[in-house]
Design a protein around this motif. Structure first.
Motif, mmCIF file in Angstrom:
data_model
loop_
_atom_site.group_PDB
_atom_site.id
_atom_site.type_symbol
_atom_site.label_atom_id
_atom_site.label_comp_id
_atom_site.label_asym_id
_atom_site.label_seq_id
_atom_site.Cartn_x
_atom_site.Cartn_y
_atom_site.Cartn_z
ATOM 1 N N HIS A 94 -28.740 -34.094 -17.428
ATOM 2 C CA HIS A 94 -27.964 -35.231 -17.914
ATOM 3 C C HIS A 94 -26.769 -35.517 -17.009
ATOM 4 O O HIS A 94 -26.424 -36.688 -16.767
ATOM 5 C CB HIS A 94 -27.488 -34.961 -19.339
ATOM 6 N N SER A 149 -24.896 -33.602 -23.211
ATOM 7 C CA SER A 149 -25.742 -34.683 -22.694
ATOM 8 C C SER A 149 -25.015 -35.995 -22.416
ATOM 9 O O SER A 149 -25.508 -36.801 -21.619
ATOM 10 C CB SER A 149 -26.900 -34.947 -23.667
ATOM 11 N N ASP A 150 -23.883 -36.251 -23.034
ATOM 12 C CA ASP A 150 -23.203 -37.537 -22.860
ATOM 13 C C ASP A 150 -22.051 -37.391 -21.871
ATOM 14 O O ASP A 150 -20.915 -37.081 -22.240
ATOM 15 C CB ASP A 150 -22.690 -38.059 -24.201
ATOM 16 N N TRP A 151 -22.324 -37.658 -20.586
ATOM 17 C CA TRP A 151 -21.381 -37.398 -19.518
ATOM 18 C C TRP A 151 -20.601 -38.643 -19.090
ATOM 19 O O TRP A 151 -19.859 -38.582 -18.108
ATOM 20 C CB TRP A 151 -22.117 -36.836 -18.300
ATOM 21 N N ARG A 176 -28.010 -37.229 -13.744
ATOM 22 C CA ARG A 176 -28.461 -38.586 -14.047
ATOM 23 C C ARG A 176 -27.270 -39.522 -14.261
ATOM 24 O O ARG A 176 -27.317 -40.693 -13.870
ATOM 25 C CB ARG A 176 -29.382 -38.580 -15.264
ATOM 26 N N GLU A 177 -26.194 -39.010 -14.851
ATOM 27 C CA GLU A 177 -25.005 -39.837 -15.047
ATOM 28 C C GLU A 177 -24.313 -40.119 -13.719
ATOM 29 O O GLU A 177 -23.770 -41.215 -13.510
ATOM 30 C CB GLU A 177 -24.045 -39.173 -16.025
ATOM 31 N N ASP A 189 -30.042 -27.081 -19.256
ATOM 32 C CA ASP A 189 -30.542 -28.450 -19.191
ATOM 33 C C ASP A 189 -29.438 -29.506 -19.187
ATOM 34 O O ASP A 189 -29.711 -30.688 -18.947
ATOM 35 C CB ASP A 189 -31.530 -28.723 -20.331
#
Length: 426
Positions: A240, A208-210, A243-244, A236
């Motif tokens: 993320h 999730s942290d791209w 969105r990044e 999923d």
């Protein structure tokens, strides 16, 4: 009337008369559905479960098969690869299903493969994958690299695709991205791409942290050569990632993304703003204009009582696989695995893609390749497609150890990965 018998016809008759009994209770043919309904892959797989249920309901309205109703047996492996194998065994041994439609990731497919081979089950696998595998117990209705990944890269290298010369191979850390990227790296080398113009990055499922990765990719693409991302991110984590990209103002003009695992359904959860112009390679897009696609989309919307009108490539592959299986059962006169397998070869379906799709003796389909571009509404417009369906290459000619292998499961040349067809004991 003179009858002309072929060896395939004789084998089918033999299997019907003397083969194992079909996995069906009297009046019922059970169909297993093996898709994650929870966990990181549920975003992609839940719709495939419903697609199979739709096809079963449609077939039952037509009277079922061989005078028997079809009964779904749904299990949830919950995005856990070990549980996939447990649930597959449960479907085959306890539920006695005649066929299973399921799996998304290659790691889930490889988890269940030994179960299907040991118990002589039949799995229809509906998702694009890395190739380099051939099993007499699996029919692969998604794309192989020759039908998706290679055409995608060729498109980006062309004038129409922007003449890309520098590559980011970005994927989830498991077998499909790693093997696909191995093939793509070898292919790019044959096209004269230097090793320093290729970088490969992998992340865990559900990542999730791209922020740092996207910043690193932007730096790699800032050296003056046209750069593109080939994405094999699954599940999923795609939400993320995109969105990044939007947050860091990465767009299709400065850094195009060619997705191999993202379709309309996943993009609905991202939103269209900031993604216009980004790309995906599939064998089907919902925007295709054909009578068959109109009927497919309506069938899906009606099944969901108009609550969901979005289709995608793996759903179409599920549709094709189910229709072919039903035709093979009818042709064989039984749901027995051995008889159905022989009847599958040469099955044809006029698909929603608008093309006639055929099942080959290597257990893969001939399918068209297509490139879609995200429009302002967040859906895909098809900007390129192959003229004809492409026959899948099971073993990549760009990998030396694979280039000499063949796959042909017709009797008596039963071979999934050998240099020369050899007879193998059934």
């Amino acid at each position: 009337m003179k009858l002309a018998w072929t060896w395939r016809g004789l084998v089918s008759v033999f299997l019907i008369l003397f083969g194992p009994a079909a996995h069906a209770a009297e009046g019922i043919i059970k169909i297993g559905i093996l898709h994650s309904l929870s966990g990181t892959m549920a975003i992609s797989e839940s719709a495939l479960k419903d697609t199979v249920l739709m096809m079963i309901a449609d077939q039952n309205r037509k009277g079922g098969l061989l005078g028997q109703k079809l009964q779904p047996v749904v299990v949830d492996p919950a995005s856990n690869w070990d549980v996939f194998a447990e649930k597959a065994q449960e479907l085959l041994e306890k539920e006695k299903v005649a066929v299973v439609f399921g799996c998304w990731t290659s790691v889930s497919r490889k988890s269940v493969l030994p179960v299907f081979e040991r118990l002589n089950g039949l799995l229809f696998y509906p998702v694009q994958y890395e190739g380099e595998e051939s099993s007499r117990n699996i029919f692969y209705t998604g794309a192989g690299p020759s039908q998706q990944a290679i055409p995608a890269v060729r498109y980006l290298m062309s004038k129409e695709g922007g003449r890309v010369r520098r590559w980011v191979l970005l994927g989830t850390d498991y077998v499909y991205p790693r093997t696909t990227n191995k093939i793509l790296s070898a292919y790019l080398a044959t096209e004269g791409v230097a090793p320093e113009d290729i970088t490969t990055i992998y992340t865990p499922f559900g990542y999730s942290d791209w922020r740092e990765i996207v910043a690193k990719i932007k730096a790699f693409g800032s050296v003056g050569k046209k750069t593109a991302i080939i994405s094999t991110i699954n599940g999923d984590a795609n939400i993320h990632f995109y969105r990044e990209l939007i947050t860091q103002r990465v767009n299709a003009n400065n850094l195009p993304v060619m997705a191999l695992s993202v379709g309309d359904r996943e993009l609905l959860q991202v939103g269209a703003i900031g993604l216009a112009g980004q790309l995906a390679a599939w064998n089907y897009f919902q925007s295709i204009k054909s009578a068959e696609n109109d009927a497919f989309v309506k069938m899906w919307a009606d099944f969901n009582e108009q609550r969901d009108k979005t289709t995608n490539d793996p759903m179409e592959a599920t549709f094709i696989g189910f229709r072919m299986w039903a035709q093979a059962v009818t042709q064989a006169g039984t749901a027995d695995v051995n008889a159905v397998r022989q009847a599958m070869y040469g099955q044809r379906v006029k698909a929603p893609s608008g093309f006639e799709i055929v099942m080959n003796t290597n257990h893969h389909l001939s399918k068209p390749a297509m490139i879609g571009k995200i429009n302002l509404a967040g859906t895909f417009d098809v900007v390129w497609r192959s003229i004809n369906p492409i026959k899948a290459s099971v073993w990549s000619r760009y990998i030396p150890e694979s280039a000499r292998l063949t796959a042909d499961w017709t009797f008596p040349w039963v071979c999934g990965g050998c240099a020369e067809p050899t007879f193998k004991e059934w």
